[in-house]
Scaffold this motif. Structure first.
Motif, mmCIF file in Angstrom:
data_model
loop_
_atom_site.group_PDB
_atom_site.id
_atom_site.type_symbol
_atom_site.label_atom_id
_atom_site.label_comp_id
_atom_site.label_asym_id
_atom_site.label_seq_id
_atom_site.Cartn_x
_atom_site.Cartn_y
_atom_site.Cartn_z
ATOM 1 N N PRO A 125 8.034 30.603 11.642
ATOM 2 C CA PRO A 125 8.531 31.261 12.858
ATOM 3 C C PRO A 125 8.711 30.301 14.024
ATOM 4 C CG PRO A 125 6.185 31.629 12.660
ATOM 5 C CD PRO A 125 6.591 30.854 11.433
ATOM 6 N N ARG A 126 9.601 29.335 13.868
ATOM 7 C CA ARG A 126 9.854 28.392 14.959
ATOM 8 C C ARG A 126 11.274 27.861 14.829
ATOM 9 N NH1 ARG A 126 9.909 23.022 15.702
ATOM 10 N NH2 ARG A 126 9.319 22.176 17.754
ATOM 11 N N GLY A 127 12.066 28.104 15.870
ATOM 12 C CA GLY A 127 13.436 27.608 15.856
ATOM 13 C C GLY A 127 14.375 28.528 16.583
ATOM 14 N N VAL A 128 15.644 28.183 16.511
ATOM 15 C CA VAL A 128 16.712 28.951 17.150
ATOM 16 C C VAL A 128 17.791 29.196 16.106
ATOM 17 C CG1 VAL A 128 18.612 28.780 18.830
ATOM 18 C CG2 VAL A 128 16.274 28.151 19.496
ATOM 19 N N LEU A 141 12.517 31.741 18.387
ATOM 20 C CA LEU A 141 11.196 32.273 18.057
ATOM 21 C C LEU A 141 10.173 31.149 18.031
ATOM 22 C CD1 LEU A 141 9.512 34.740 17.073
ATOM 23 C CD2 LEU A 141 10.185 34.107 14.737
ATOM 24 N N LEU A 142 8.976 31.454 18.533
ATOM 25 C CA LEU A 142 7.837 30.546 18.483
ATOM 26 C C LEU A 142 6.718 31.168 17.645
ATOM 27 C CD1 LEU A 142 7.572 29.319 22.186
ATOM 28 C CD2 LEU A 142 8.374 28.008 20.203
ATOM 29 N N PRO A 143 5.830 30.347 17.083
ATOM 30 C CA PRO A 143 4.742 30.891 16.264
ATOM 31 C C PRO A 143 3.839 31.876 16.998
ATOM 32 C CG PRO A 143 4.970 28.542 15.868
ATOM 33 C CD PRO A 143 5.875 28.872 17.027
ATOM 34 N N ASP A 144 3.743 31.765 18.319
ATOM 35 C CA ASP A 144 2.893 32.706 19.061
ATOM 36 C C ASP A 144 3.583 34.034 19.335
ATOM 37 O OD1 ASP A 144 4.692 32.154 21.086
ATOM 38 O OD2 ASP A 144 3.274 31.060 22.350
ATOM 39 N N THR A 264 13.616 20.524 16.762
ATOM 40 C CA THR A 264 13.577 21.963 16.516
ATOM 41 C C THR A 264 14.755 22.368 15.635
ATOM 42 O OG1 THR A 264 12.601 22.333 18.712
ATOM 43 C CG2 THR A 264 13.587 24.241 17.611
ATOM 44 N N PRO A 265 14.515 23.195 14.620
ATOM 45 C CA PRO A 265 15.635 23.689 13.814
ATOM 46 C C PRO A 265 16.568 24.560 14.646
ATOM 47 C CG PRO A 265 13.525 24.076 12.707
ATOM 48 C CD PRO A 265 13.208 23.670 14.115
ATOM 49 N N VAL A 266 17.858 24.295 14.535
ATOM 50 C CA VAL A 266 18.898 25.176 15.076
ATOM 51 C C VAL A 266 19.730 25.630 13.883
ATOM 52 C CG1 VAL A 266 20.935 25.354 16.533
ATOM 53 C CG2 VAL A 266 18.926 24.114 17.354
ATOM 54 N N VAL A 267 19.569 26.879 13.523
ATOM 55 C CA VAL A 267 20.169 27.422 12.311
ATOM 56 C C VAL A 267 21.480 28.115 12.671
ATOM 57 C CG1 VAL A 267 19.825 28.971 10.351
ATOM 58 C CG2 VAL A 267 17.866 27.768 11.357
ATOM 59 N N LEU A 268 22.528 27.777 11.951
ATOM 60 C CA LEU A 268 23.851 28.354 12.173
ATOM 61 C C LEU A 268 24.236 29.193 10.974
ATOM 62 C CD1 LEU A 268 25.633 25.116 13.455
ATOM 63 C CD2 LEU A 268 24.464 26.852 14.833
ATOM 64 N N GLY A 269 24.851 30.344 11.218
ATOM 65 C CA GLY A 269 25.256 31.196 10.112
ATOM 66 C C GLY A 269 26.328 32.176 10.531
ATOM 67 N N GLY A 270 26.730 33.015 9.601
ATOM 68 C CA GLY A 270 27.856 33.918 9.821
ATOM 69 C C GLY A 270 29.126 33.303 9.262
ATOM 70 N N LEU A 288 26.078 19.680 20.779
ATOM 71 C CA LEU A 288 24.630 19.766 20.622
ATOM 72 C C LEU A 288 23.985 18.388 20.682
ATOM 73 C CD1 LEU A 288 24.326 22.513 17.868
ATOM 74 C CD2 LEU A 288 23.675 22.712 20.270
ATOM 75 N N ALA A 289 24.659 17.378 20.151
ATOM 76 C CA ALA A 289 24.111 16.020 20.201
ATOM 77 C C ALA A 289 23.936 15.554 21.639
ATOM 78 C CB ALA A 289 25.018 15.064 19.443
ATOM 79 N N GLU A 290 24.808 16.008 22.519
ATOM 80 C CA GLU A 290 24.717 15.628 23.931
ATOM 81 C C GLU A 290 23.707 16.475 24.690
ATOM 82 O OE1 GLU A 290 27.555 15.234 27.932
ATOM 83 O OE2 GLU A 290 28.443 15.682 25.976
ATOM 84 N N ALA A 291 23.742 17.789 24.468
ATOM 85 C CA ALA A 291 22.913 18.687 25.265
ATOM 86 C C ALA A 291 21.524 18.913 24.674
ATOM 87 C CB ALA A 291 23.623 20.039 25.421
ATOM 88 N N ALA A 292 21.397 18.784 23.353
ATOM 89 C CA ALA A 292 20.108 19.005 22.680
ATOM 90 C C ALA A 292 19.958 17.972 21.567
ATOM 91 C CB ALA A 292 20.037 20.422 22.119
ATOM 92 N N PRO A 293 19.773 16.697 21.929
ATOM 93 C CA PRO A 293 19.806 15.621 20.934
ATOM 94 C C PRO A 293 18.720 15.710 19.867
ATOM 95 C CG PRO A 293 19.054 14.811 23.077
ATOM 96 C CD PRO A 293 19.583 16.178 23.299
ATOM 97 N N LEU A 294 17.649 16.441 20.116
ATOM 98 C CA LEU A 294 16.582 16.559 19.122
ATOM 99 C C LEU A 294 16.752 17.778 18.216
ATOM 100 C CD1 LEU A 294 13.467 15.530 21.250
ATOM 101 C CD2 LEU A 294 14.894 14.122 19.757
#
Length: 338
Positions: A125-128, A141-144, A264-270, A288-294
């Protein structure tokens, strides 16, 4: 009927109900897929919660038949339902009540279908996750238990794109090009040719009058990408905006959960994203590489019902081995090359 004695099956009845299609799977407690079925879209905002859930019954009966079970009895210990249009707390409550009234499982849980996508693409339970299929949505979602969510009610709440949105925008530009209100675009002729009609305006009229099934509107997305590949500025602009919208959703969700500064995982689908059109994916990856490089971006190519089933196994406390067995029955996620 005894609701307290499942026949042989102690696992999960998994439901992934999207705007355009619904998948149901019956999974044993050890992760084996015992039955699966696919049906049409799930639209409780139009049909009402009870009627929409009732519409799932034929699919549930089919997976029961495949598993050698009798419909009408408890089929699994837990029903895990990831449902489109379960966007507001009141909608989740209504759908939960409608689902709990069905004799399908001893317990049940309803979540928005984007949480199923997130679980399918992560180990916990961690990611977007961002779904861009018939519509568009994002969750984090976060583990907490903390979440990042959006109302996802369409233009009313600032949403843009998805297959339905891209098709409508393509028609908007195409018809305006024909009648002079807008600039020229090759979309007009391409859409007309796809439907075998003289112009995009005639396509609109045919859909309005029922001579062309309005359900075929999604076919225009393929026309859009083909036209963009030929260099049409309007088509390229629409794809650029879609990439921007997906990136904005992901970055906002990461920011809300304080995840922007760590891997952090960023999962794409649809369907729109799973098609992996380079014009969209390369654009999105660069943003995403520019705005969220990790961000660790990956595309889920497995049916999202996998995520609903994994959430159900989580509820039952299933072992990692059980979850691996279930994943082996479906295609895996695919990382996006940097």
């Amino acid at each position: 009927m005894d609701r307290h004695q499942p026949e042989r099956v102690g696992g999960v009845l998994a439901i992934d109900a999207g705007n355009s299609k619904t998948d149901v799977a019956l999974v044993s407690a050890d992760g084996a897929v015992l039955g699966s079925a696919r049906g049409g879209g799930f639209q409780p905002q139009l049909d009402g919660a009870e009627q929409a859930v009732a519409g799932l019954a034929p699919l549930v009966e089919e997976v029961a038949r495949q598993a050698g079970l009798r419909p009408g009895r408890v089929l699994a210990s837990h029903v895990s339902a990831c449902l489109a249009n379960a966007d507001l707390p009141i909608e989740e409550q209504q759908l939960q009540a409608a689902l709990a009234a069905r004799p399908w499982g001893l317990t049940s849980h309803v979540a928005n279908d984007t949480f199923g996508l997130l679980r399918a693409g992560t180990d916990g339970p961690r990611g977007v996750a961002v779904v861009c299929g018939a519509g568009i949505n994002c969750v984090g979602l976060l583990p907490d238990g903390r979440t990042a969510r959006f109302p996802a009610l369409g233009h009313l709440t600032g949403d843009w794109g998805g297959g339905g949105g891209l098709a409508a925008e393509s028609m908007w530009h195409a018809t305006r090009a024909e009648d002079g209100r807008g600039g020229p675009t090759a979309l007009a002729g391409a859409i007309a040719g796809h439907f075998g009609l003289p112009g995009a305006t005639e396509v609109a009229e045919a859909m309005h009058l029922g001579r062309v099934d309005r359900g075929r509107l999604h076919e225009i997305v393929r026309v859009l990408f083909a036209t963009a590949e030929q260099g049409d500025p309007t088509a390229l602009m629409l794809i650029d905006r879609q990439a921007d919208e997906i990136a904005r959703l992901a970055v906002v969700a990461l920011t809300r959960l304080d995840l922007l500064g760590e891997p952090t995982p960023v999962v794409l689908g649809g369907g729109v994203l799973a098609a992996r059109h380079p014009l969209l994916i390369d654009n999105l990856t660069a943003r995403l590489a520019e705005a969220a490089p990790l961000a660790e971006t990956r595309i889920v190519v497995a049916p999202p019902v996998l995520g609903a089933a994994l959430l159900g196994l989580d509820h039952l406390g299933a072992s990692p081995q059980t979850q691996r067995r279930l994943r082996a029955a479906y295609p895996t996620t695919s990382p996006v090359a940097a």
